[in-house]
Design an enzyme around this catalytic site. Structure first.
Site, short mmCIF file in Angstrom:
data_model
loop_
_atom_site.label_atom_id
_atom_site.label_comp_id
_atom_site.label_asym_id
_atom_site.label_seq_id
_atom_site.Cartn_x
_atom_site.Cartn_y
_atom_site.Cartn_z
N ARG A 1 90.11 85.08 111.16
CA ARG A 1 89.30 84.00 110.59
C ARG A 1 90.15 82.88 110.01
O ARG A 1 89.60 81.93 109.45
CB ARG A 1 88.40 84.53 109.48
CG ARG A 1 87.29 85.38 109.99
CD ARG A 1 86.17 85.44 108.97
NE ARG A 1 85.40 86.63 109.24
CZ ARG A 1 84.10 86.74 109.04
NH1 ARG A 1 83.41 85.76 108.52
NH2 ARG A 1 83.49 87.85 109.33
N ARG B 1 79.33 80.77 103.05
CA ARG B 1 80.00 81.45 104.17
C ARG B 1 80.14 80.49 105.36
O ARG B 1 81.17 80.48 106.04
CB ARG B 1 79.21 82.70 104.58
CG ARG B 1 79.44 83.85 103.61
CD ARG B 1 78.31 84.84 103.62
NE ARG B 1 78.12 85.49 104.90
CZ ARG B 1 76.99 86.08 105.26
NH1 ARG B 1 75.94 86.08 104.43
NH2 ARG B 1 76.89 86.68 106.42
N ARG C 1 67.78 88.46 108.35
CA ARG C 1 68.54 89.72 108.31
C ARG C 1 68.58 90.28 106.89
O ARG C 1 68.55 91.48 106.68
CB ARG C 1 69.96 89.47 108.84
CG ARG C 1 70.79 90.72 108.95
CD ARG C 1 72.08 90.46 109.70
NE ARG C 1 73.12 89.88 108.87
CZ ARG C 1 74.32 89.52 109.31
NH1 ARG C 1 74.62 89.64 110.59
NH2 ARG C 1 75.22 89.02 108.50
N LYS D 1 77.78 88.27 116.53
CA LYS D 1 79.02 88.97 116.94
C LYS D 1 78.87 90.48 116.83
O LYS D 1 79.24 91.21 117.74
CB LYS D 1 80.22 88.53 116.06
CG LYS D 1 80.53 87.05 116.12
CD LYS D 1 81.77 86.71 115.31
CE LYS D 1 81.66 86.97 113.82
NZ LYS D 1 80.73 86.08 113.10
N ARG E 1 72.30 93.68 102.67
CA ARG E 1 73.55 92.99 102.35
C ARG E 1 73.29 91.88 101.34
O ARG E 1 72.56 90.93 101.64
CB ARG E 1 74.17 92.39 103.62
CG ARG E 1 74.96 93.40 104.42
CD ARG E 1 75.53 92.78 105.67
NE ARG E 1 76.35 91.58 105.43
CZ ARG E 1 77.05 90.97 106.38
NH1 ARG E 1 77.04 91.44 107.60
NH2 ARG E 1 77.75 89.90 106.08
P1 ADP Z 1 79.39 87.54 108.83
O1 ADP Z 1 80.08 87.25 110.12
O2 ADP Z 1 77.90 87.58 109.00
O3 ADP Z 1 79.83 86.68 107.68
P2 ADP Z 1 81.02 89.89 108.33
O4 ADP Z 1 80.51 91.26 108.14
O5 ADP Z 1 81.88 89.61 109.51
O6 ADP Z 1 79.70 89.00 108.36
O7 ADP Z 1 81.82 89.40 107.03
C1 ADP Z 1 81.30 89.58 105.73
C2 ADP Z 1 82.32 89.10 104.68
O8 ADP Z 1 83.52 89.92 104.76
C3 ADP Z 1 82.83 87.67 104.83
O9 ADP Z 1 81.96 86.73 104.23
C4 ADP Z 1 84.20 87.76 104.11
O10 ADP Z 1 84.03 87.74 102.71
C5 ADP Z 1 84.70 89.15 104.50
N1 ADP Z 1 85.54 89.12 105.72
C6 ADP Z 1 85.23 89.69 106.92
N2 ADP Z 1 86.22 89.47 107.81
C7 ADP Z 1 87.18 88.75 107.17
C8 ADP Z 1 88.44 88.20 107.55
N3 ADP Z 1 88.93 88.35 108.81
N4 ADP Z 1 89.15 87.52 106.62
C9 ADP Z 1 88.70 87.37 105.38
N5 ADP Z 1 87.52 87.85 104.95
C10 ADP Z 1 86.74 88.52 105.83
#
Ligand code: ADP
Length: 188
Positions: free
Chosen positions: A88, A146, A128, A13, A134
């Site tokens: 989400r 996750r 990654r 994404k 990260r």
């Molecule tokens: P990925 O899609 O690889 O998990 P992101 O950078 O989108 O990476 O998200 C990293 C973390 O940030 C998630 O595991 C969660 O803890 C938090 N997070 C991101 N977006 C949301 C959301 N919309 N609602 C709740 N937590 C979120």
């Protein structure tokens, strides 16, 4: 247009959203990026979010929704917004609908769902993790958590958008440019 870029962790994404935003002059809003920036700057929001993120859990809706609305309000004149990593949960999707309608007289126009198998996701995220710095990419247990969170809380959102006729499935396996072209054809 307001586009939700959807898919599990590691689906691509972020990579694709950056390229699409540049090509179509959209704003790219990544909740993960905004959380990480807040953690780096040690803000109150960052302090609250970091414990959840470190475990691979979703940050509570209340915090996430408020933050997203603030970020969207910073860019009122964009051609459109690509939402990356948001919504989400069903609660977040409903909050986004109300926000767009009440504050902008707009809606979510499309949800583009990147489809990738779980084992491929784990492989990509571990790869990654070698370079991303990260912590949530460096540990297979956190990665699996996750993906579990995604399957439990986020995957049901597909129905939410399918019921509204907004969901388009995109094959998320292949070269970056190949996947980009599949996504870009949906912006016309
Ligand atoms: P990925 O899609 O690889 O998990 P992101 O950078 O989108 O990476 O998200 C990293 C973390 O940030 C998630 O595991 C969660 O803890 C938090 N997070 C991101 N977006 C949301 C959301 N919309 N609602 C709740 N937590 C979120």
């Amino acid at each position: 247009m307001n586009i939700v870029l959807f898919g599990p962790p590691g689906a691509g994404k972020g990579t694709q959203a950056v390229k699409l935003a540049e090509k179509f002059n959209y704003i790219h809003l990544s909740t993960g990026d905004i959380f990480r920036k807040n953690i780096k700057e040690n803000t109150a929001l960052g302090k609250k979010a970091s414990a959840y993120m470190a475990k691979g859990e979703l940050v509570p809706d209340e915090l996430t929704i408020k933050m997203l609305e603030d970020a969207a309000n910073e860019n009122p004149d964009a051609n459109g917004i690509i939402f990356d990593g948001f919504p989400r949960t069903i609660a977040q999707a409903k909050a986004l609908d109300s926000f767009l309608k009440d504050q902008k007289g707009q809606k979510v126009d499309k949800m583009l769902s990147l489809e990738v198998e779980d084992e491929e996701l784990i492989k990509r995220l571990l790869e990654r993790g070698i370079t991303s710095g990260r912590p949530d990419d460096a540990d297979e247990g956190i990665i699996r958590n996750r993906i579990n969170e995604y399957n439990k809380k986020t995957a049901p959102l597909k129905n939410y958008y399918e019921d509204q006729g907004k969901c388009v499935e995109i094959v998320g396996v292949g070269g970056i440019d190949e996947i980009f072209n599949r996504l870009a054809s949906e912006f016309a």
